[in-house]
Enzyme design. Sequence first.
Site, PDB file in Angstrom:
ATOM      1  CG  PHE A 163       5.244   0.662   7.118  1.00 28.76           C
ATOM      2  CD1 PHE A 163       6.379   1.158   6.528  1.00 28.76           C
ATOM      3  CD2 PHE A 163       4.495   1.502   7.917  1.00 28.76           C
ATOM      4  CE1 PHE A 163       6.781   2.474   6.743  1.00 28.76           C
ATOM      5  CE2 PHE A 163       4.878   2.812   8.137  1.00 28.76           C
ATOM      6  CZ  PHE A 163       6.027   3.307   7.552  1.00 28.76           C
ATOM      7  CG  HIS A 164       0.111  -2.470   4.805  1.00 30.38           C
ATOM      8  ND1 HIS A 164      -1.034  -1.718   4.633  1.00 30.38           N
ATOM      9  CD2 HIS A 164       0.466  -2.324   6.106  1.00 30.38           C
ATOM     10  CE1 HIS A 164      -1.342  -1.144   5.787  1.00 30.38           C
ATOM     11  NE2 HIS A 164      -0.449  -1.490   6.688  1.00 30.38           N
ATOM     12  CD  GLN A 165       6.829  -3.525   2.665  1.00 32.50           C
ATOM     13  OE1 GLN A 165       6.892  -3.954   3.795  1.00 32.50           O
ATOM     14  NE2 GLN A 165       6.892  -2.226   2.404  1.00 32.50           N
ATOM     15  CG  HIS A 177      -2.005  -0.998   1.177  1.00 30.34           C
ATOM     16  ND1 HIS A 177      -2.372  -1.773   2.264  1.00 30.34           N
ATOM     17  CD2 HIS A 177      -2.815  -1.378   0.157  1.00 30.34           C
ATOM     18  CE1 HIS A 177      -3.372  -2.569   1.914  1.00 30.34           C
ATOM     19  NE2 HIS A 177      -3.645  -2.349   0.636  1.00 30.34           N
TER      20      HIS A 177
END
Length: 539
Positions: free
Chosen positions: A476-478, A297
């Site tokens: 920080f949504h890898q 995101h």
Amino acid sequence: MIPLTLMEQFQYIIVGAGSAGAALAGRLAGAGKSVLLLEAGGAGRHPWVNIPLGYGKVFHDARFNWKYSTEPEPELNDRAIYWPRGKVLGGSSAINAMVWVRGHPDDYAEWGAAAPGWGWADVAPVFRRIERWSRGACAHRGGDGPLSVTDMTGAMHPLTRAYVAAAAQAGIPTNTDYNGAAMEGAGLYQISTAGGRRASTAQAYLLAARKLKNLRIETGAMATRILMEGRRATGIEYIKRGKAHSAHAQEVILCGGAINSPQLLMLSGIGPAGHLRETDIDVVHDAPHVGRNLMDHLGSDHLFRTRTPSLNQVLRPWWGKALAGLQYVAAQRGPLAMSLNQAGGFIRLAAGDGPPDTQLYFSPLSYSSAPTGKRPLMSPDPFPAVRIGFNPCKPTSTGSITLRSSDPLAPPVMRGGYLATEHDRALMIAGTREVRRIASMPALKGVIEAELDPGPDCASDDEILDFARREAWTVFHQCGTCRMGQEAATSVVDPQLRVHGIGGLRVADASIFPTIPTGNTNAPAVMVGERAFDLICQG
């Protein structure tokens, strides 16, 4: 090579004690299985790890954080984007912003289509099993699970309440539980805390389990290679205090996350054959999708100066810091017991019906003087201000993880691939206009003095997109780099999380997500750890 000094046998070796790995290890150990849990980081007993707002302090702390960065991103003005990832017991659940979001049922309809057994009807009971919801159990929420989720309604800043009121005035319904019957609407974020302390998966699952004799936790243990016999995984090589060790198990489970799990697979000869040969790694199994399909995101923040005090006036002066510290020590309450993002919401900006496509964030705290991506939460701006941000929920741009070399201690090559599609660029423009619309509503207009960033001169679509290219950065949504699916030709693991073509090896973390969830990814990652336990028990 350093000689191997440890040869041990377990039923399960889990690599990575993060959001999924700690949950899985705790469940397996509780079921009487012998488990070796390897974590490259430390135990994470530092106060800043456990104080909720302390995550601003560990944002760049190498003791708890891998501190990764991407390659220059072509669509973001060739900026390298900082990717903090947890390197500690609890993984990123020990350093994140703690916002607890399960995702939309339609997300899991997508998962179930890719991998039977992962639809909403399959995962909703798992989410309830995880939760110790502060309002108590109900048809949608769990009340006695291991991980505490707290309703922060009574602790919100007045400006946060003004944001929720403004959203309602903009036609966005107020939602008092976005993890309940419906996700859509604006409201206050729920956070994974217990009694004012961070509730990481290390606290929720390992605190009690580590007393069991059948669970061994090795911190400071960097996995370097999966041991193989033919096409079957038999153990792990790892380095601890400069010495090489090996341990063996009936099954190896990678829980290193979207960056480290594909990295370890490729270091072990499981990945795209051409890339492995280029990196001088012997090919054990050609798995072309390892490291592909990376999703994330991308968020954009807007800074508004306010006429009334924000949290900046509480946390900026030394005496304010001291009072907040005393309040926390005495009662585990106050600003330090909260997350940066106090409110937000899930809305749809594209035409037509369907699930939300945009997530909103509101913070009564700002730090505009910091370099992009840094979070000096205890040294905010000297003037009163708030931040309202957003990110598209379902980006169609994808990136990748590849090896930099055959050195297991070298960070991999990370490419986010942001803003590569017209869909994603259009939503970044629409999101900016929606933030401004909410800020123009009476409840906020009365307290906002001026938009400071990007500012009123940023008005056209091209100017808004240019601002995103200059300032937008990861939320920080890898995820997605070991994608789950039924066919080896299009995925890395099967619906039971077993690596296609390899025996005795599973992956259970955010890397297996077939599609990116609507919202923050920590809760779905914990769910994957719990679901992996179910699948292992089913045989």
